[in-house]
Design an enzyme around this catalytic site. Sequence first.
Site, mmCIF file in Angstrom:
data_model
loop_
_atom_site.group_PDB
_atom_site.id
_atom_site.type_symbol
_atom_site.label_atom_id
_atom_site.label_comp_id
_atom_site.label_asym_id
_atom_site.label_seq_id
_atom_site.Cartn_x
_atom_site.Cartn_y
_atom_site.Cartn_z
ATOM 1 N N SER A 166 6.743 -104.095 -33.710
ATOM 2 C CA SER A 166 6.016 -105.327 -33.463
ATOM 3 C C SER A 166 4.695 -105.345 -34.240
ATOM 4 O O SER A 166 4.692 -105.107 -35.448
ATOM 5 C CB SER A 166 5.798 -105.486 -31.959
ATOM 6 O OG SER A 166 5.461 -106.802 -31.616
ATOM 7 N N ASP A 373 16.366 -110.728 -31.500
ATOM 8 C CA ASP A 373 14.927 -110.908 -31.341
ATOM 9 C C ASP A 373 14.552 -112.317 -31.788
ATOM 10 O O ASP A 373 15.128 -112.856 -32.732
ATOM 11 C CB ASP A 373 14.176 -109.877 -32.191
ATOM 12 C CG ASP A 373 12.678 -109.885 -31.937
ATOM 13 O OD1 ASP A 373 12.238 -110.494 -30.940
ATOM 14 O OD2 ASP A 373 11.940 -109.273 -32.737
ATOM 15 N N HIS A 432 13.999 -107.301 -29.425
ATOM 16 C CA HIS A 432 12.754 -106.856 -30.044
ATOM 17 C C HIS A 432 12.584 -105.341 -29.969
ATOM 18 O O HIS A 432 11.955 -104.744 -30.841
ATOM 19 C CB HIS A 432 11.588 -107.554 -29.334
ATOM 20 C CG HIS A 432 10.269 -107.433 -30.024
ATOM 21 N ND1 HIS A 432 10.023 -107.980 -31.264
ATOM 22 C CD2 HIS A 432 9.109 -106.832 -29.644
ATOM 23 C CE1 HIS A 432 8.767 -107.727 -31.614
ATOM 24 N NE2 HIS A 432 8.199 -107.035 -30.651
#
Length: 457
Positions: A166, A373, A432
């Site tokens: 991320s 994601d 994610h």
Amino acid sequence: MASSSSPFLSLLLLIPLFFFFFNSANAKRSSSDGSEEWGYVQVRPKAHMFYWLYKSPNRVDNGSTPWPTVLWLQGGPGSSGVGLGNFVEVGPLDTNLKPRISTWLQKADLLFVDNPVGTGYSFVEDQNAFVKTDEEAAIDLTTLLKALYKSDERLQRSPLFVVAESYGGKYAVTLGLSIVKAIKARELKLKFGGVALGDSWISPEDFVLSWAPLLRDVSRMEIVGAEKANSLAEQIKQQIANGQYEEATAAWSNLENIITKYSNSVDFYNFLLDSDQDPVSTTTLSMTMGTSMNRYARYLSSKADSSNGDIDQLMNGVIKQKLKIIPKNVSWGGQSDLVFSALSHDFMKPRIAEVDQLLSLGVNVTIYNGQVDLICATKGTEAWVQKLKWPGLQNFNKIERKPIACEGVVGTKGFVKSYKNLHFYWVLGAGHFVPVDNPCVALKMLSRITQSPASAS
């Protein structure tokens, strides 16, 4: 895989034996068997960064293929690698302090840090000490590495791979360049293996532009909502082009509200789900800058909660007691919102140029993305990759992907292709948080990235 007799189960003991070293700048402790080491490094005056190093019981000392070390960088900004990456994703134990079958210790030693200062157990004594740019975060991390590697021959022999998730991807590329610079200046004795960018926020523009088209493709939005979202995404694109990064951050928050409204609360970390199916995803339309970071942390916490392990209670309870080094007035994650706010100017700033620089320097760059994601969608990742100026991109594009399978599991689980020092993994079935959602492919990928001498999983 850690066995029931793993030394890491010493976490369960509240009064283990420790060795202790302390001076005015740094404090360090280790487990009695030497399998773990943790402590603080004062990276700047009034700025203290916490780290936790695990030494793998699977280590193979092979002269031709040295055992690797992985530095895990969490996202947010403001989410804790020591807590979330460690106990929820890839560390030796889960939030119930039970052995994790898919721990990355099978392939490498693991170094977790709470970065930037103010995250997790890391803390500042003065709010002016929070970092305000990704480059400042990289400088602090380089200072930490200099302190750890200075007199540790074991670490010096072990190639370091920076693996990020991320927002951590932005730290990873700025850190990568800082590492190369420090090695060249002989300020850091380290073998740099490369960086791996997992569902990474490298180009915010490309991600926000991908959201509405992707959600329309999967029937999660229709034309009315998509038009509103696309209009605001184009505004964000222009703000980024104008260098209006704080305005772009505010508009990004508004865009997430629109996506939430017109998708009936899609889960930003898995677009196949509603946010109430993962109750810590988007549950309100009144978002502020800090609440998105909180959503990120709470989502991973929910992964822990699903197995009856509360990460906040764990980190402020038994783990804090075990470590015996965390100041009494420091709570795990207590300054995280302030970390996010301090980085509000850099939050929407792209880092594609830094990826280009790493590739041009010959540094291995791996990009991996979870199929479902949304917030860092594969569609957006593929878009920013095509903006690279790296001369090898044209040849990379011509290569066919190779499928990835997992033993004992029917069907294709991912794809990969590589050209020279650029590698891309498409991880099927994952959102994610790839190591949580598809641990098999994550381990295979890690083994290939690090060329770990451990046997393939």
